[in-house]
Design a protein around this motif. Structure first.
Motif, PDB file in Angstrom:
ATOM      1  N   GLU A 432       0.811  -1.219   0.000  1.00 31.77           N
ATOM      2  CA  GLU A 432       0.000   0.000   0.000  1.00 31.77           C
ATOM      3  C   GLU A 432       0.845   1.270   0.000  1.00 31.77           C
ATOM      4  N   LYS A 433       2.144   1.127   0.305  1.00 33.16           N
ATOM      5  CA  LYS A 433       3.061   2.271   0.212  1.00 33.16           C
ATOM      6  C   LYS A 433       3.425   2.559  -1.249  1.00 33.16           C
ATOM      7  N   ILE A 434       3.153   1.569  -2.097  1.00 34.67           N
ATOM      8  CA  ILE A 434       3.494   1.637  -3.529  1.00 34.67           C
ATOM      9  C   ILE A 434       4.945   2.112  -3.695  1.00 34.67           C
ATOM     10  N   PRO A 435       5.899   1.349  -3.169  1.00 34.91           N
ATOM     11  CA  PRO A 435       7.290   1.810  -3.179  1.00 34.91           C
ATOM     12  C   PRO A 435       7.900   1.758  -4.581  1.00 34.91           C
ATOM     13  N   PHE A 436       8.844   2.644  -4.829  1.00 30.49           N
ATOM     14  CA  PHE A 436       9.664   2.517  -6.031  1.00 30.49           C
ATOM     15  C   PHE A 436      10.724   1.465  -5.729  1.00 30.49           C
ATOM     16  N   ILE A 437      10.866   0.518  -6.638  1.00 29.89           N
ATOM     17  CA  ILE A 437      11.750  -0.617  -6.372  1.00 29.89           C
ATOM     18  C   ILE A 437      12.810  -0.752  -7.462  1.00 29.89           C
ATOM     19  N   LYS A 438      13.919  -1.373  -7.048  1.00 32.77           N
ATOM     20  CA  LYS A 438      15.055  -1.504  -7.957  1.00 32.77           C
ATOM     21  C   LYS A 438      15.911  -2.679  -7.481  1.00 32.77           C
ATOM     22  N   PRO A 439      16.441  -3.491  -8.382  1.00 37.45           N
ATOM     23  CA  PRO A 439      17.329  -4.576  -7.950  1.00 37.45           C
ATOM     24  C   PRO A 439      18.623  -4.000  -7.361  1.00 37.45           C
ATOM     25  N   LYS A 440      19.350  -4.843  -6.656  1.00 36.54           N
ATOM     26  CA  LYS A 440      20.632  -4.397  -6.095  1.00 36.54           C
ATOM     27  C   LYS A 440      21.599  -4.053  -7.224  1.00 36.54           C
ATOM     28  N   LYS A 441      22.536  -3.175  -6.914  1.00 30.83           N
ATOM     29  CA  LYS A 441      23.443  -2.642  -7.932  1.00 30.83           C
ATOM     30  C   LYS A 441      24.198  -3.737  -8.674  1.00 30.83           C
ATOM     31  N   ASP A 442      24.577  -4.804  -7.961  1.00 24.96           N
ATOM     32  CA  ASP A 442      25.355  -5.876  -8.599  1.00 24.96           C
ATOM     33  C   ASP A 442      24.471  -7.031  -9.061  1.00 24.96           C
ATOM     34  N   SER A 443      23.155  -6.787  -9.168  1.00 21.90           N
ATOM     35  CA  SER A 443      22.223  -7.846  -9.583  1.00 21.90           C
ATOM     36  C   SER A 443      22.411  -8.193 -11.054  1.00 21.90           C
ATOM     37  N   GLU A 444      22.009  -9.411 -11.406  1.00 20.89           N
ATOM     38  CA  GLU A 444      22.144  -9.810 -12.806  1.00 20.89           C
ATOM     39  C   GLU A 444      21.200  -9.019 -13.697  1.00 20.89           C
ATOM     40  N   GLU A 445      20.068  -8.545 -13.123  1.00 16.95           N
ATOM     41  CA  GLU A 445      19.133  -7.736 -13.919  1.00 16.95           C
ATOM     42  C   GLU A 445      19.801  -6.429 -14.377  1.00 16.95           C
ATOM     43  N   LEU A 446      20.408  -5.700 -13.431  1.00 16.41           N
ATOM     44  CA  LEU A 446      21.023  -4.424 -13.787  1.00 16.41           C
ATOM     45  C   LEU A 446      22.269  -4.610 -14.645  1.00 16.41           C
ATOM     46  N   LYS A 447      22.998  -5.678 -14.385  1.00 12.71           N
ATOM     47  CA  LYS A 447      24.177  -5.960 -15.228  1.00 12.71           C
ATOM     48  C   LYS A 447      23.747  -6.234 -16.664  1.00 12.71           C
ATOM     49  N   TYR A 448      22.680  -6.990 -16.817  1.00 18.98           N
ATOM     50  CA  TYR A 448      22.178  -7.326 -18.156  1.00 18.98           C
ATOM     51  C   TYR A 448      21.689  -6.065 -18.869  1.00 18.98           C
ATOM     52  N   LEU A 449      20.899  -5.268 -18.151  1.00 20.75           N
ATOM     53  CA  LEU A 449      20.348  -4.044 -18.739  1.00 20.75           C
ATOM     54  C   LEU A 449      21.482  -3.118 -19.189  1.00 20.75           C
ATOM     55  N   GLU A 450      22.485  -2.969 -18.342  1.00 17.89           N
ATOM     56  CA  GLU A 450      23.616  -2.091 -18.660  1.00 17.89           C
ATOM     57  C   GLU A 450      24.421  -2.633 -19.841  1.00 17.89           C
ATOM     58  N   GLU A 451      24.622  -3.927 -19.853  1.00 14.66           N
ATOM     59  CA  GLU A 451      25.396  -4.548 -20.933  1.00 14.66           C
ATOM     60  C   GLU A 451      24.699  -4.395 -22.284  1.00 14.66           C
ATOM     61  N   ARG A 452      23.369  -4.588 -22.299  1.00 17.32           N
ATOM     62  CA  ARG A 452      22.625  -4.465 -23.557  1.00 17.32           C
ATOM     63  C   ARG A 452      22.738  -3.049 -24.114  1.00 17.32           C
ATOM     64  N   ARG A 453      22.582  -2.042 -23.258  1.00 17.12           N
ATOM     65  CA  ARG A 453      22.670  -0.665 -23.739  1.00 17.12           C
ATOM     66  C   ARG A 453      24.104  -0.314 -24.143  1.00 17.12           C
ATOM     67  N   GLY A 457      25.450   1.092 -27.858  1.00 13.60           N
ATOM     68  CA  GLY A 457      26.044   2.414 -28.010  1.00 13.60           C
ATOM     69  C   GLY A 457      25.722   3.419 -26.936  1.00 13.60           C
ATOM     70  N   GLY A 458      24.864   3.088 -25.972  1.00 15.34           N
ATOM     71  CA  GLY A 458      24.564   4.042 -24.908  1.00 15.34           C
ATOM     72  C   GLY A 458      23.082   4.150 -24.613  1.00 15.34           C
ATOM     73  N   TYR A 459      22.772   4.980 -23.634  1.00 12.28           N
ATOM     74  CA  TYR A 459      21.392   5.103 -23.175  1.00 12.28           C
ATOM     75  C   TYR A 459      20.559   5.969 -24.116  1.00 12.28           C
ATOM     76  N   ILE A 460      19.318   5.577 -24.267  1.00 13.19           N
ATOM     77  CA  ILE A 460      18.311   6.293 -25.065  1.00 13.19           C
ATOM     78  C   ILE A 460      17.043   6.350 -24.226  1.00 13.19           C
ATOM     79  N   PRO A 461      16.335   7.503 -24.208  1.00  9.30           N
ATOM     80  CA  PRO A 461      16.611   8.738 -24.949  1.00  9.30           C
ATOM     81  C   PRO A 461      17.676   9.581 -24.261  1.00  9.30           C
ATOM     82  N   GLN A 462      18.418  10.294 -25.077  1.00  7.45           N
ATOM     83  CA  GLN A 462      19.334  11.300 -24.578  1.00  7.45           C
ATOM     84  C   GLN A 462      19.442  12.391 -25.631  1.00  7.45           C
ATOM     85  N   ARG A 463      19.703  13.591 -25.196  1.00  4.17           N
ATOM     86  CA  ARG A 463      19.760  14.736 -26.113  1.00  4.17           C
ATOM     87  C   ARG A 463      21.076  15.468 -25.897  1.00  4.17           C
TER      88      ARG A 463
END
Length: 887
Positions: A432-453, A457-463
């Motif tokens: 019911e707090k509706i928290p914003f959530i995120k995996p730990k910094k060294d998680s395989e989810e964030l490593k995968y996401l970072e590796e794919r981008r 060539g980098g993060y999108i969108p960017q200007r």
């Protein structure tokens, strides 16, 4: 005998079917297509009428046997997307809890999420520092923010301040607005319909850059993600033939076909996807239908009767929405139990399995294959029609319901349904707090996401502004216009075309100038540029122009500079935005000059002009044949008396209405310096006319800064000793009448008349309201003077301002004059006639200007009422004349 003939025909039909089936099974579908094309051509030779169809069966274009294996980790990507989905939802729900009615959209992102995620993981790239240009569906912006939070580019504080840009410096804008998030968004896509047309002309301009030799081969792609309801907008459909005509294989449309708009189904009684397939296929696009997930593939393959596909093709969109809204039991009864063969087809399926049959736009493997085919298609643009469910996964909180677009709040039960459906790691005690959530910094989810981008060539969108400051053009280009035309008549339009021609030959800027015209070159006298610069045609000139023997023949060329867009002001504005923001996409400062009838600028394409302002587009909007009375003969619909009033609303627009060639030259030179040398976030609107009169030499005592600031004294009265004094203010073509009025006053009424040129009402207005604000907020009793007050503080007499625009324009400045300002303007509907008659009708000709000055003097008791009456008679002023505003 009849039955025998019927049996023979059926046997013959079956032989044709068997032959085609054999080719498909033993050769290939491509070979089958070749044979059918051969038969079609042969039939045409014999005038055989062929069936007219631009649509295929209601099934996926890419068959399962042609799909490639998915290159990513599907389980990991689903986990990542679960976090993003939750945070996107939480942003909107929390914002509306904190501030009821602040708005936001949940269900749009819910339907498009997977279409974006497959792109982010495998397709959206930055190559050689040039990013793919992506037009994100604006109402789904929370999903982009939620992803950027996962990437570490946005913080929890940012998400907490969604739609609170004023209350917090960490606020996030509602939709993709580059002006408000200048390092993040690139392309404004709300208002709806603006994204598709901008994407088309962006892709066209990218090809133009290459064909003109301004960039090497451009490997970037232009992606436009569009809602299916949005496709009803004229701008979304109106330019699709441009894309196929120019063979824009760098362009991909992805339509989020959740079959719903704000109030209900897009096409409740029809099939929108089939409609769009026919529309785009007919326009020459490569159409990829992505309708059903792999679970449906099994059923369709299992059905040997073909009844399932037939039934799916007959269902209306309203019923398909009903299926998405309802449970598996309803789907079984309504779809499958309508026929015994269909009923048998799902007899071993549970209601839960039927309920979980996915639409194609929610199947990552299907999406990947659709994008891959689109990406590899040559010589034509592609469109992916992806069937989705609005509010996918929201359950009782609005999945597929008619209110899903407006859903902003979830109760506890709905939060639990959402969490459980997407397997989001949020506990019961925290939900019911509706928290914003995120995996730990060294998680395989964030490593995968970072590796794919990183791999893409980098993060999108960017200007980013990737451009270098330009070198100033040769000053000699502008110097000749400061000398005037002597006794020869000239028009500001003629002067502008000459300036443009010289700029296009300049060693520093020439190759960067981009003239844009909506089929009005000859109206503006621009045909002289045809031979010099050429008209851009990506495939060259494949015909002999009828005027090839003339000096100014219609020359099309692959490397042509002129963008002759045809009769489409919206297309031209989209091209202007593309050219004006190339410094952001490719690091090149192209300089667009878009020429148009001033009436068809802000009035007709004002929304796109607002998008240009938002996007940070630079360049010159040239409002030709400007003013209500300056375009003789054409009449009401063509006569502009309001564009400069509209221009007041655009914060980063400089608007000018020059009367003389030297003013025009100074303004254009200053504009180039401001936008491309000093790199200011500005664009310019300059009105020009085809009314001819001798262009004066720039007076020696006139300061360039005064021209830029919007007001200067053009000429002092020749009779300084006269006691009666008038100050006449003119701009644009009406300056001609002001000059005549001054002569009338001096020669016939013994009134000294100083003539002032107002080059920019907007610049004066902006300065005045900003100065007034500063004085108010600082509590300054001895207030600082604005520019008008400084220029006029020692002046006495009567003040008359005449313009070819509505009186509201000079009236916007009236309170800053040292005495009462009499405003003359062209309020009312236009008329077809010559300039002299029109100006008399609207009471902005020389006699009316002179009379207004005398009236002002009478109010100051410098002349008697008897003298005023005599003057009215002499000037033929009729008090019973029809009011032009109401006529």
């Amino acid at each position: 005998m009849a039955n025998s003939k019927k049996d023979s025909t059926q046997q013959e039909n079956q032989e044709w079917i068997d032959s085609l089936t054999w080719i498909i099974e033993n050769k290939s579908t491509k070979r089958a297509e070749e044979l059918l094309n051969i038969l079609q051509k042969e039939a045409k030779k014999h005038n055989v009428e062929l069936p007219e169809t631009l649509t295929t069966t209601y099934h996926n274009t890419i068959s399962q046997d042609k799909e490639e294996d998915y290159p990513g980790d599907l389980k990991l990507e689903e986990k990542i997307l679960a976090y993003i989905r939750w945070n996107a939802m939480a942003m909107v729900v929390k914002a509306n809890k904190a501030d009821a009615g602040i708005g936001g959209h949940i269900s749009t992102y819910a339907s498009i999420a997977q279409l974006w995620e497959v792109g982010f993981h495998h397709f959206f790239k930055i190559e050689n520092d040039v990013p793919d240009q992506i037009y994100f569906q604006g109402h789904a912006s929370p999903g982009i923010y939620a992803r950027a939070y996962m990437e570490g580019r946005l913080t929890k504080k940012n998400l907490e301040n969604f739609r609170h840009e004023v209350q917090s410096d960490k606020g996030l804008t509602s939709y993709p607005h580059p002006h408000l998030m200048p390092n993040f968004w690139s392309n404004p896509t709300v208002s709806m319909g603006l994204g598709p047309i901008q994407a088309i002309y962006r892709a066209r301009f990218n090809k133009y850059l290459h064909n003109r030799g301004l960039i090497d081969e451009d490997k970037s792609k232009v992606w436009a993600f569009i809602g299916d309801g949005e496709m009803d907008e004229v701008e979304a459909r109106g330019a699709i033939n441009i894309a196929s005509r120019d063979k824009l294989d760098n362009l991909i449309f992805v339509i989020d076909c959740n079959l719903q708009r704000l109030d209900g189904p897009v096409r409740g009684n029809a099939k929108l996807i089939q409609e769009l397939e026919g529309l785009f296929k007919g326009a020459g696009w490569n159409v990829i239908k992505l309708l059903w997930g792999k679970e449906w593939d099994k059923l369709i393959k299992k059905d040997k009767t073909g009844k399932l596909l037939k039934k799916l093709g007959e269902l209306t969109d309203g019923q398909l929405q009903k299926y998405a809204y309802s449970d598996g039991e309803f789907l079984r009864k309504d779809l499958f139990e309508s026929d015994k063969d269909l009923k048998k087809l799902v007899e071993d399926y549970s209601d839960e399995e039927l309920e979980n049959l996915k639409r194609g736009g929610h199947d990552s493997e299907k999406i990947y294959n659709a994008y891959k085919v689109a990406l590899e298609t040559k010589e034509k643009p592609s469109i992916v029609l992806a069937q989705t469910v609005k509010g996918y996964g929201q359950g009782s909180a609005g999945e597929a319901s008619n209110i899903s677009h407006k859903t902003k709040k979830f109760n506890k039960k709905q939060l639990e349904e959402f969490r459980d459906f997407f397997k989001v790691p949020v506990s019961d005690k925290d939900i019911e707090k509706i928290p914003f959530i995120k995996p730990k910094k060294d998680s395989e989810e964030l490593k995968y996401l970072e590796e794919r981008r990183k791999n893409l060539g980098g993060y999108i969108p960017q200007r980013k502004d990737r451009s270098s400051k330009l070198k100033a053009p040769d000053v000699k280009i502008f110097e000749s216009f400061l000398e005037g035309s002597g006794e020869d008549d000239a028009a500001t339009t003629m002067a502008m075309v000459q300036i443009l021609s010289k700029l296009m030959k300049d060693k520093n800027l020439g190759k960067l100038i981009v003239p844009i015209i909506p089929d009005e070159s000859r109206t503006f006298g621009m045909e002289s540029l045809f031979r010099q610069a050429g008209i851009y045609a990506p495939h060259g000139q494949k015909y002999d122009p009828v005027d090839e023997d003339s000096l100014l023949y219609y020359k099309e060329a692959k490397n042509g500079a002129i963008m002759e867009e045809g009769i489409t002001e919206s297309g031209c504005m989209a091209e202007f935005i593309a050219a004006g923001t190339t410094y952001l996409t490719h690091g090149i400062n192209t300089i667009p000059f878009y020429f148009f009838y001033s009436m068809f600028g802000f009035q007709r394409t004002g929304d796109l002009m607002w998008a240009a302002a938002d996007a940070g587009a630079k360049g010159f909007l040239m409002g030709g044949i400007s003013g209500r009375t300056s375009i003789p003969g054409e009449g009401l619909q063509h006569q502009d008396g309001q564009s400069h009033l509209y221009a007041l609303a655009f914060p980063n627009l400089r608007a000018y209405d020059p009367a003389f060639a030297y003013e025009l030259a100074v303004i254009v030179e200053e504009g180039i310096k401001n936008m491309y040398i000093e790199n200011k976030d500005l664009f310019y609107y300059i009105t020009i006319g085809n009314d001819t009169y001798p262009m004066p030499k720039m007076p020696e005592d006139v300061d360039r800064e005064a021209i830029i600031n919007g007001l200067y004294k053009f000429r002092k009265s020749k009779s300084r000793k006269k006691k009666k004094k008038a100050h006449l203010f003119g701009s644009g073509a009406i300056m001609k009448e002001v000059l005549k009025a001054a002569k009338i006053l001096e020669e016939k009424f013994d009134v000294g008349a100083d003539i002032w040129s107002i080059t920019s009402y907007k610049t004066l207005y902006d300065n005045a309201i900003d100065t007034e604000r500063d004085n108010r907020l600082k509590g300054q009793v001895n207030k600082e003077e604005n520019y008008i007050e400084r220029q006029l503080k020692d002046e006495k007499g009567t003040f008359v301002a005449a313009s070819d625009y509505v009186k509201a324009l000079p009236e916007s400045l009236a309170s800053y004059f040292p005495g009462e300002l009499i405003s003359l303007g062209a309020d009312g509907f236009g008329r077809s006639d010559n300039r002299e008659a029109l100006r008399s009708f609207f009471e902005i000709d020389a006699p009316h200007i002179a009379y207004a000055a005398l009236y002002g003097l009478a109010k100051q008791e410098q002349i008697s009422m008897e003298e005023l009456k005599k003057a009215a008679k002499k000037l033929k002023i009729d008090p019973q004349k029809t009011n032009p505003r109401t006529a």
